[in-house]
Design an enzyme around this catalytic site. Sequence first.
Site, PDB file in Angstrom:
ATOM      1  N   HIS A  11       1.456  -2.598   9.098  1.00 25.33           N
ATOM      2  CA  HIS A  11       2.846  -2.938   8.771  1.00 25.33           C
ATOM      3  C   HIS A  11       3.823  -2.415   9.824  1.00 25.33           C
ATOM      4  O   HIS A  11       3.494  -1.585  10.678  1.00 25.33           O
ATOM      5  CB  HIS A  11       3.241  -2.408   7.387  1.00 25.33           C
ATOM      6  CG  HIS A  11       2.542  -3.119   6.274  1.00 25.33           C
ATOM      7  ND1 HIS A  11       2.963  -4.338   5.802  1.00 25.33           N
ATOM      8  CD2 HIS A  11       1.447  -2.767   5.541  1.00 25.33           C
ATOM      9  CE1 HIS A  11       2.159  -4.702   4.815  1.00 25.33           C
ATOM     10  NE2 HIS A  11       1.229  -3.777   4.647  1.00 25.33           N
ATOM     11  N   HIS A  68       0.822  -1.204   0.000  1.00 27.59           N
ATOM     12  CA  HIS A  68       0.000   0.000   0.000  1.00 27.59           C
ATOM     13  C   HIS A  68       0.858   1.257   0.000  1.00 27.59           C
ATOM     14  O   HIS A  68       0.551   2.218  -0.721  1.00 27.59           O
ATOM     15  CB  HIS A  68      -0.937  -0.010   1.215  1.00 27.59           C
ATOM     16  CG  HIS A  68      -2.087  -0.939   1.043  1.00 27.59           C
ATOM     17  ND1 HIS A  68      -3.106  -1.049   1.972  1.00 27.59           N
ATOM     18  CD2 HIS A  68      -2.403  -1.812   0.062  1.00 27.59           C
ATOM     19  CE1 HIS A  68      -3.989  -1.942   1.562  1.00 27.59           C
ATOM     20  NE2 HIS A  68      -3.570  -2.425   0.403  1.00 27.59           N
TER      21      HIS A  68
END
Length: 449
Positions: free
Chosen positions: A298, A203
């Site tokens: 993340h 992303h």
Amino acid sequence: MAPAKKNQKSKIVLTTISPKSTSTPAGMKFRPTTETTRETAKGKLPCAEATSVQQVIMMMFVHVCRKVLYGFDVSYRIGFYILGTLLISVVSDYKSTPVSRAYFANSNNFLNQWFVKLGWGWTLLSVGAFNYMAVRAYSCGRQSIMRSNLSRLVIASAAWFTAIYTFQMIENRTGVCELLKYNSRELCVSHGYLWKGFDISGHCFLLIFCNLFMIEEGKAYLGWERIKDYLRMEEHKRVNDTKETGDTPLSKLKNEEFLHLRKHYPLSTPYVRILFCWMAVLSILWDFMFLVTLLYFHLMIEKVVASGLAVLLWFSLYKGLYQHDLSPGLPGEGIFKYVTWIDPSLKKPAKHTHRHSANPNKWSAQDDVPKFMGMPLYALKDYKEEVVPEDLSRDLPQSMSARRGSIAGGRQGSISDLAFVRPVGRARSRSQSRTRLSSSKNSLNIKFS
């Protein structure tokens, strides 16, 4: 009206002029009105068309969208992506809880499902439509220019798919399953277990690259509105066969190419504006979702590596590959040049000249003006100290005499310095005045006693 004339005896005598003599320079008092048709007005430049209220409002909105994309230099934006990723990720790793209740912390939120996961599709569709509508006009009918500009979309798509495939391969090679008997990611995930590996944030890579990609491709709009003026001036030049207006960027176009541009430019302009504004809105959305990714998803190292790779891919394409002659070229390149964007790296640094650079030791007239707290005192510019008699100057203390000498020597004075200057008319002190007053009273008492 008959003009006045003076005779020999200095008397004013009215004389008349016959109507036939009005054609002479003496009788001509005005220029006769003659109607100039549009066909005979060859030396005049054409005026721009009137602008409606809707067009003014539209251009205001386009200006705001242009500030969104190009208000900051791309170098500042890249610095925010890299340093912001590092700092915000550190804060989120230490401050966020394992299970956040925020709406955007859930990966199934609306924006993540319908926009971010389909981010490259939204970006490619928007940039592709924008490029097609713009290139259809400024290509002037040359298919080679259209293929070269649209081929950048193919190269960017291939680079994105290659990067995503590489990220997945790295995760598969470096990860392990929670249940050790499953050695592959597919088996681990299919049985409901979690695969833990070095998962580079796709992303972060996608959102940064999409923004930089739209910023570069959107440069084809910078200078787009000037083509209307070029068309008007070039059409006037070709129709009237005059060279008074000089050459324009469209002067080297053939008649067929000029007619193609004049036909498709008005048709493509509304769509180009709308798509440019849509790309600005999409850029704001990508920046917001990039911030959400930094806060909730993340690890820090995974996001930093993804951000660096996205910037590296952008730099290798638009600052390296597309600069060569054999490449598809940069956005807006065609038969004529209209893009007003100039790469800051190609700009020559301006030479700043200071007014005192020629002779730094030379003072100007403004330096001679006395100043108080940085403000010039123009009333004291021509101030001259009155001459004090020598007998009065002897009574002054040594420090005051030194101050008086410094002021007389031409030093820039101040309010405090001028306070020490004693008026010439009254040189005696208050104690001397009291002594003289008491002595005068005593003398009066003795006289009248």
